[in-house]
Design a protein around this motif. Structure first.
Motif, PDB file in Angstrom:
ATOM      1  N   GLN A 234      13.287 -57.149  45.880  1.00 16.76           N
ATOM      2  CA  GLN A 234      14.659 -57.149  45.392  1.00 16.76           C
ATOM      3  C   GLN A 234      15.159 -55.712  45.313  1.00 16.76           C
ATOM      4  O   GLN A 234      14.646 -54.902  44.551  1.00 16.76           O
ATOM      5  CB  GLN A 234      14.718 -57.775  43.988  1.00 16.76           C
ATOM      6  N   VAL A 235      16.164 -55.416  46.107  1.00 16.10           N
ATOM      7  CA  VAL A 235      16.737 -54.069  46.099  1.00 16.10           C
ATOM      8  C   VAL A 235      17.601 -53.904  44.866  1.00 16.10           C
ATOM      9  O   VAL A 235      18.435 -54.752  44.544  1.00 16.10           O
ATOM     10  CB  VAL A 235      17.579 -53.833  47.362  1.00 16.10           C
TER      11      VAL A 235
ATOM     12  N   GLY B 113      12.892 -51.139  44.856  1.00 12.39           N
ATOM     13  CA  GLY B 113      12.673 -52.497  45.326  1.00 12.39           C
ATOM     14  C   GLY B 113      12.121 -52.630  46.718  1.00 12.39           C
ATOM     15  O   GLY B 113      11.692 -53.700  47.122  1.00 12.39           O
ATOM     16  N   ARG B 114      12.162 -51.559  47.496  1.00 14.10           N
ATOM     17  CA  ARG B 114      11.580 -51.615  48.831  1.00 14.10           C
ATOM     18  C   ARG B 114      11.461 -50.212  49.395  1.00 14.10           C
ATOM     19  O   ARG B 114      11.895 -49.260  48.778  1.00 14.10           O
ATOM     20  CB  ARG B 114      12.432 -52.495  49.741  1.00 14.10           C
ATOM     21  N   THR B 115      10.900 -50.122  50.587  1.00 18.64           N
ATOM     22  CA  THR B 115      10.838 -48.848  51.297  1.00 18.64           C
ATOM     23  C   THR B 115      12.137 -48.677  52.073  1.00 18.64           C
ATOM     24  O   THR B 115      12.535 -49.556  52.828  1.00 18.64           O
ATOM     25  CB  THR B 115       9.647 -48.825  52.266  1.00 18.64           C
TER      26      THR B 115
ATOM     27  N   TYR C 271      16.770 -47.338  56.225  1.00 18.08           N
ATOM     28  CA  TYR C 271      18.057 -47.630  55.623  1.00 18.08           C
ATOM     29  C   TYR C 271      18.990 -46.426  55.653  1.00 18.08           C
ATOM     30  O   TYR C 271      18.565 -45.272  55.772  1.00 18.08           O
ATOM     31  CB  TYR C 271      17.880 -48.057  54.161  1.00 18.08           C
TER      32      TYR C 271
END
Length: 121
Positions: free
Chosen positions: A1-2, A26-28, A32
């Motif tokens: 979950q970002v 929430g993530r790598t 992005y």
């Protein structure tokens, strides 16, 4: 979950400065881009600036070039928007946003809650 959490908004006089921060989790985020999008009362959302997380490539809308600076701190997973020489027309809610790839539009997948920036004349 970002999760994207903005901070740093406020009230400033014209010509003043503010720095917005966006803490991402929430993530790598290596693939992005992180963007700042704003929405003034009664107006559509508009792209302000973006930076790609891995290469640091930067994009700005024309009206903020030379006044705003976007940057990132990879170690802290935080993106900043330094805003100088603020004008009343910069008054808006500023959102941090994230997406895979980069867009100089408002087409982002993940959004923060927004932070109010008010510039008085």
């Amino acid at each position: 979950q970002v999760q994207l959490v903005e901070s740093g908004g406020g009230l400033v006089q014209a010509g003043g400065s503010l720095r917005l921060s966006c803490a991402a989790s929430g993530r790598t985020f290596s693939s992005y881009a992180m963007g700042w999008i704003r929405q003034a009362p009664g107006k559509e959302r508009e792209f302000v600036a973006a930076v790609t997380w891995s290469s640091g490539r930067i994009y700005y809308r024309d009206s903020v070039k030379g006044r705003f600076t976007i940057s990132r701190d990879n170690a802290k997973n935080t993106v900043y928007l330094q805003m100088n020489s603020l004008k009343p027309e910069d008054t808006a809610v500023y959102y941090c946003a994230a997406r895979v790839g980069v867009a100089v539009t408002t087409d982002y997948d993940y959004w923060g809650q927004g932070t109010q920036v008010t510039v008085s004349s």
